[in-house]
Scaffold this motif. Sequence first.
Motif, short mmCIF file in Angstrom:
data_model
loop_
_atom_site.label_atom_id
_atom_site.label_comp_id
_atom_site.label_asym_id
_atom_site.label_seq_id
_atom_site.Cartn_x
_atom_site.Cartn_y
_atom_site.Cartn_z
N ARG A 130 0.06 -0.68 0.05
CA ARG A 130 0.27 -0.08 0.15
C ARG A 130 1.14 1.28 0.02
N PRO A 131 1.39 1.05 -1.41
CA PRO A 131 2.77 2.54 -1.40
C PRO A 131 2.04 4.10 -0.65
N ILE A 132 0.70 4.26 -1.12
CA ILE A 132 0.38 5.41 -0.79
C ILE A 132 0.25 5.93 0.69
N LEU A 133 -0.37 4.32 1.25
CA LEU A 133 -0.44 4.91 2.64
C LEU A 133 0.80 4.76 3.12
N GLU A 171 4.90 1.75 -10.02
CA GLU A 171 4.99 1.46 -8.48
C GLU A 171 4.38 1.68 -7.51
N SER A 172 2.80 2.53 -7.38
CA SER A 172 2.56 2.71 -6.77
C SER A 172 0.79 1.77 -7.06
N TRP A 173 0.67 1.84 -7.88
CA TRP A 173 -0.17 0.75 -8.66
C TRP A 173 -0.82 -0.22 -8.87
N PRO A 188 1.85 -3.78 -6.64
CA PRO A 188 0.87 -4.17 -5.43
C PRO A 188 0.25 -5.08 -5.76
N PRO A 209 -5.23 -4.49 -2.21
CA PRO A 209 -4.85 -4.78 -0.96
C PRO A 209 -6.04 -4.21 -0.46
N ASP A 210 -6.99 -3.11 -1.05
CA ASP A 210 -8.25 -2.28 -0.68
C ASP A 210 -8.99 -1.63 -1.85
N PHE A 223 -10.25 1.02 -2.12
CA PHE A 223 -10.01 2.49 -2.92
C PHE A 223 -9.00 2.61 -3.96
N ARG A 231 -8.31 -10.16 2.75
CA ARG A 231 -8.72 -9.51 3.91
C ARG A 231 -9.10 -8.54 4.55
#
Lengths: 369, 470
Positions: free
Chosen positions: A151-154, B26-28, B31, B47-48, B50, B85
């Motif tokens: 979760r790089p943004i967080l 990398e951010s989106w 992961p 992960p979520d 959002f 999760r």
Amino acid sequence: MKVTISREKLLEGLTAVGATIPAKTTLPVLSNLMVETTERGLRLSGTDLDIAVSMEIAAEVDAPGAITIPAKKLSEIVRELPPAPIKLATSGEQRITLESGRSRFKLLGLPKDEFPAFPAVKFTNPWKIRSSEVQKLIAHASFAVSVEESRPILNGVLWELRKDVMRMVATNGHRLAKMETPWSGTSEATDFIVPPKALEQVRRLFPADEDLEIAQGANHLGFRSPFTAVYTRLIEGPYPNYEQVIPKDNDRVAIADKAALTAALRRTSIVASDQTHRIRLAFNTGMLKFSVQTADVGEAQDEIPVRYTGDALEIGFNANYLLEILRYIPTDEVKLTFKAPERAATLEPEGWSDPAKYLCLVMPLRLVD
Amino acid sequence: MSLTPQEVWTRLLERVRHDLPAEAYESWLAPAAPVSYSGETLSVSVPDQFAAEWNERNYTDLLQGYGPVALGNAVRVVFQADPERAGRPQMDFFSPTAPAGSTAALPQRTSFVARREGGEATFQPLSPRYTFGEFVVGQSNELAAAAALAVSQQPGHAYNPLFIYGGTGLGKTHLMQAIGHTVLERLPEARVVYVGIEQFTNEFIQAVQNKGMTAFKRRYRELDVLLVDDVQFLKGKESTQEEFFHTFNTLYEAGRQIVLTSDRPPSEIPRLEARLVSRFQSGMVADVGQPDYEHRLAILHQKARRDHLEQTFPDDVLQLIAERVVSNVRELEGCIIKLLAYASLKHRDITVAVALEGLRDRLTGDSAAGGGAGTLSIPAVQRLVASEWQVTPEALMSKSRLKAYTVPRQVAMYLVRSLMGTPLMQIGEAFGGRDHSTVIHSLERVEAQVRLDSDFAARVQRVENRLLQQ
């Protein structure tokens, strides 16, 4: 280069910059410290390519110049020297001698050209903020960032500059901290997502009573005061809409003594599961009961008096998340609000006479698997 | 088609990453983790909620656009917040909250997650396509298939451990997961875990680093069926071998079923501790080999039936592919995908001619089919063999069954097949209009003779060398 500097000043500079210098690196020059003369003395700089820090310290300059020196060796030497003036002198591009009293050292450095350039950030029209204000936000928000790689943004702290307020928000998805403080200095709303490591440097390096200049480059943010500068890479957004997760209709309210709550949580969580740290809270009029049951460990019960209004409630939490937040609550009493066992709870300071506003959220743990 | 979700996702990412700024990638996308692939829909877990919504809004079109180029077919990419999760006890602000105790509400068909406390990585889900129903049994894999079926009926009792080995793309993973599916169908409560040895190793290392050994042990030792893929990668990893040994013993002694696959038999895995080798061999060791022609054809028919392509792929095209693509099953299925893409691109029906054109790089023995582009040709082979055995080339094509003729005739067929990979039917044609089964028989005769008679083998080798030098 030839300079004379007091041991205390040099040590102060080395401690400030040293925290940013990576312990292990694939690029050898990064474990070095850039030392260069300025009109006022000596500037020390270090970087791990994500964050760059520089600090100017007073020194007597006999001959200008610059070199990079292994940071760890230099700090170790300076720490062991007696409090007396230190003479630094370069010979050629890569060698430096250090003399203090009868002690004499020669260190092998690297040419200054090998040191990476600092990010291009123009301070032509900077935001100006009192350093203590930024530091207060950092101290209360950045503990809540996520360390999960996925979760790089967080992993960053959201910093919002608004017309009359500025705000920092951090969350790992399970708990969230938000602090805002009145501020006027921008006409345009601006957001940054800043790595907490850089904010930590901002918090520790700038004296509280200084005015900071803050400016944004292409993908970087710079903070500077007359003697110190911190630059950091920014995290690409967007940040999730945190407003959406702040409960507006929590109608069960408890006011508890922070010290008593903390103590009871610490005691009972000793027998909580190492993985979930699950603890069960039962709120009734006037009383908060704690209970923990962990299959292969044991059980605990406790209770403290609280002022509670609303229907009775049983709710589960990760005790660590609550304890962590309680550490940052600035008042002796804390206000907790709830809606239901599967909805976010809030924690706020109770009776805080500060212009700033502080709000923390925690998501519950399921009581049944 | 037997592309794994990971393969599909990797192929799409390889294309997309060049179109996006590194930070955004990398951010989106980095992961995200692929969960399942149905042949048209790839579902990817993030992960979520959002992240799911953001990715869907910004990257689905881009990703889907690369389907035809990267996969040979259109693909729908669906992002979802990781259901595992959502089922954890700790609720998350940005994930849909499943009501308390609702782990049962999670999609159980494709993903099976062992019940446990705390936040740990998910196990790889079983692929819904890898069932016994989808598995085509032939001579080369019947032992392995029968053993797998027996194991799935009586886990822990029939053969324990079951060790399946064979080359890539021959159905090891398919059989193994089919066991998992069957066990779960019969005993929905069973704890079945499918894991690659690499994931096992990574989790073990993490557990050591984070002092999470207790959780790790519980994760792998409280199971009913453990399916472990690619155990050959254990080679040289000493402490992982040690841990795996203990895991193995715990499960084995508790009467739990263990199934292992590898690309070679246990005794041939280099740098594998002797005690593991002997444990791996203690149950049933079965191999899957390369499918023969009939088996390949059956696989293609099954594939066509499953994907409703019977009308699109005429029998002679399937026969052509079955004859000329000999390496493995994945390659066979790849040809179908490629040919579909090729034909739709060219707006042509799928015929033998289109197949020859579209699959040029995949079909072996192309020079013969393409009219003698190289120096090797059937007449050339016939001439050389004839002169070696001192008969006329015509005799090789005659109906005569004199031994003086049949031996060189069979050798010639054998060389044509092994050097040029020419289809059996075509070989039959070239040797006086013989049936393809006659050709098969000839090939087998020569193969047997080569093994038994070293003089004969040397003679065949001599001709082969001369042919190759031409």
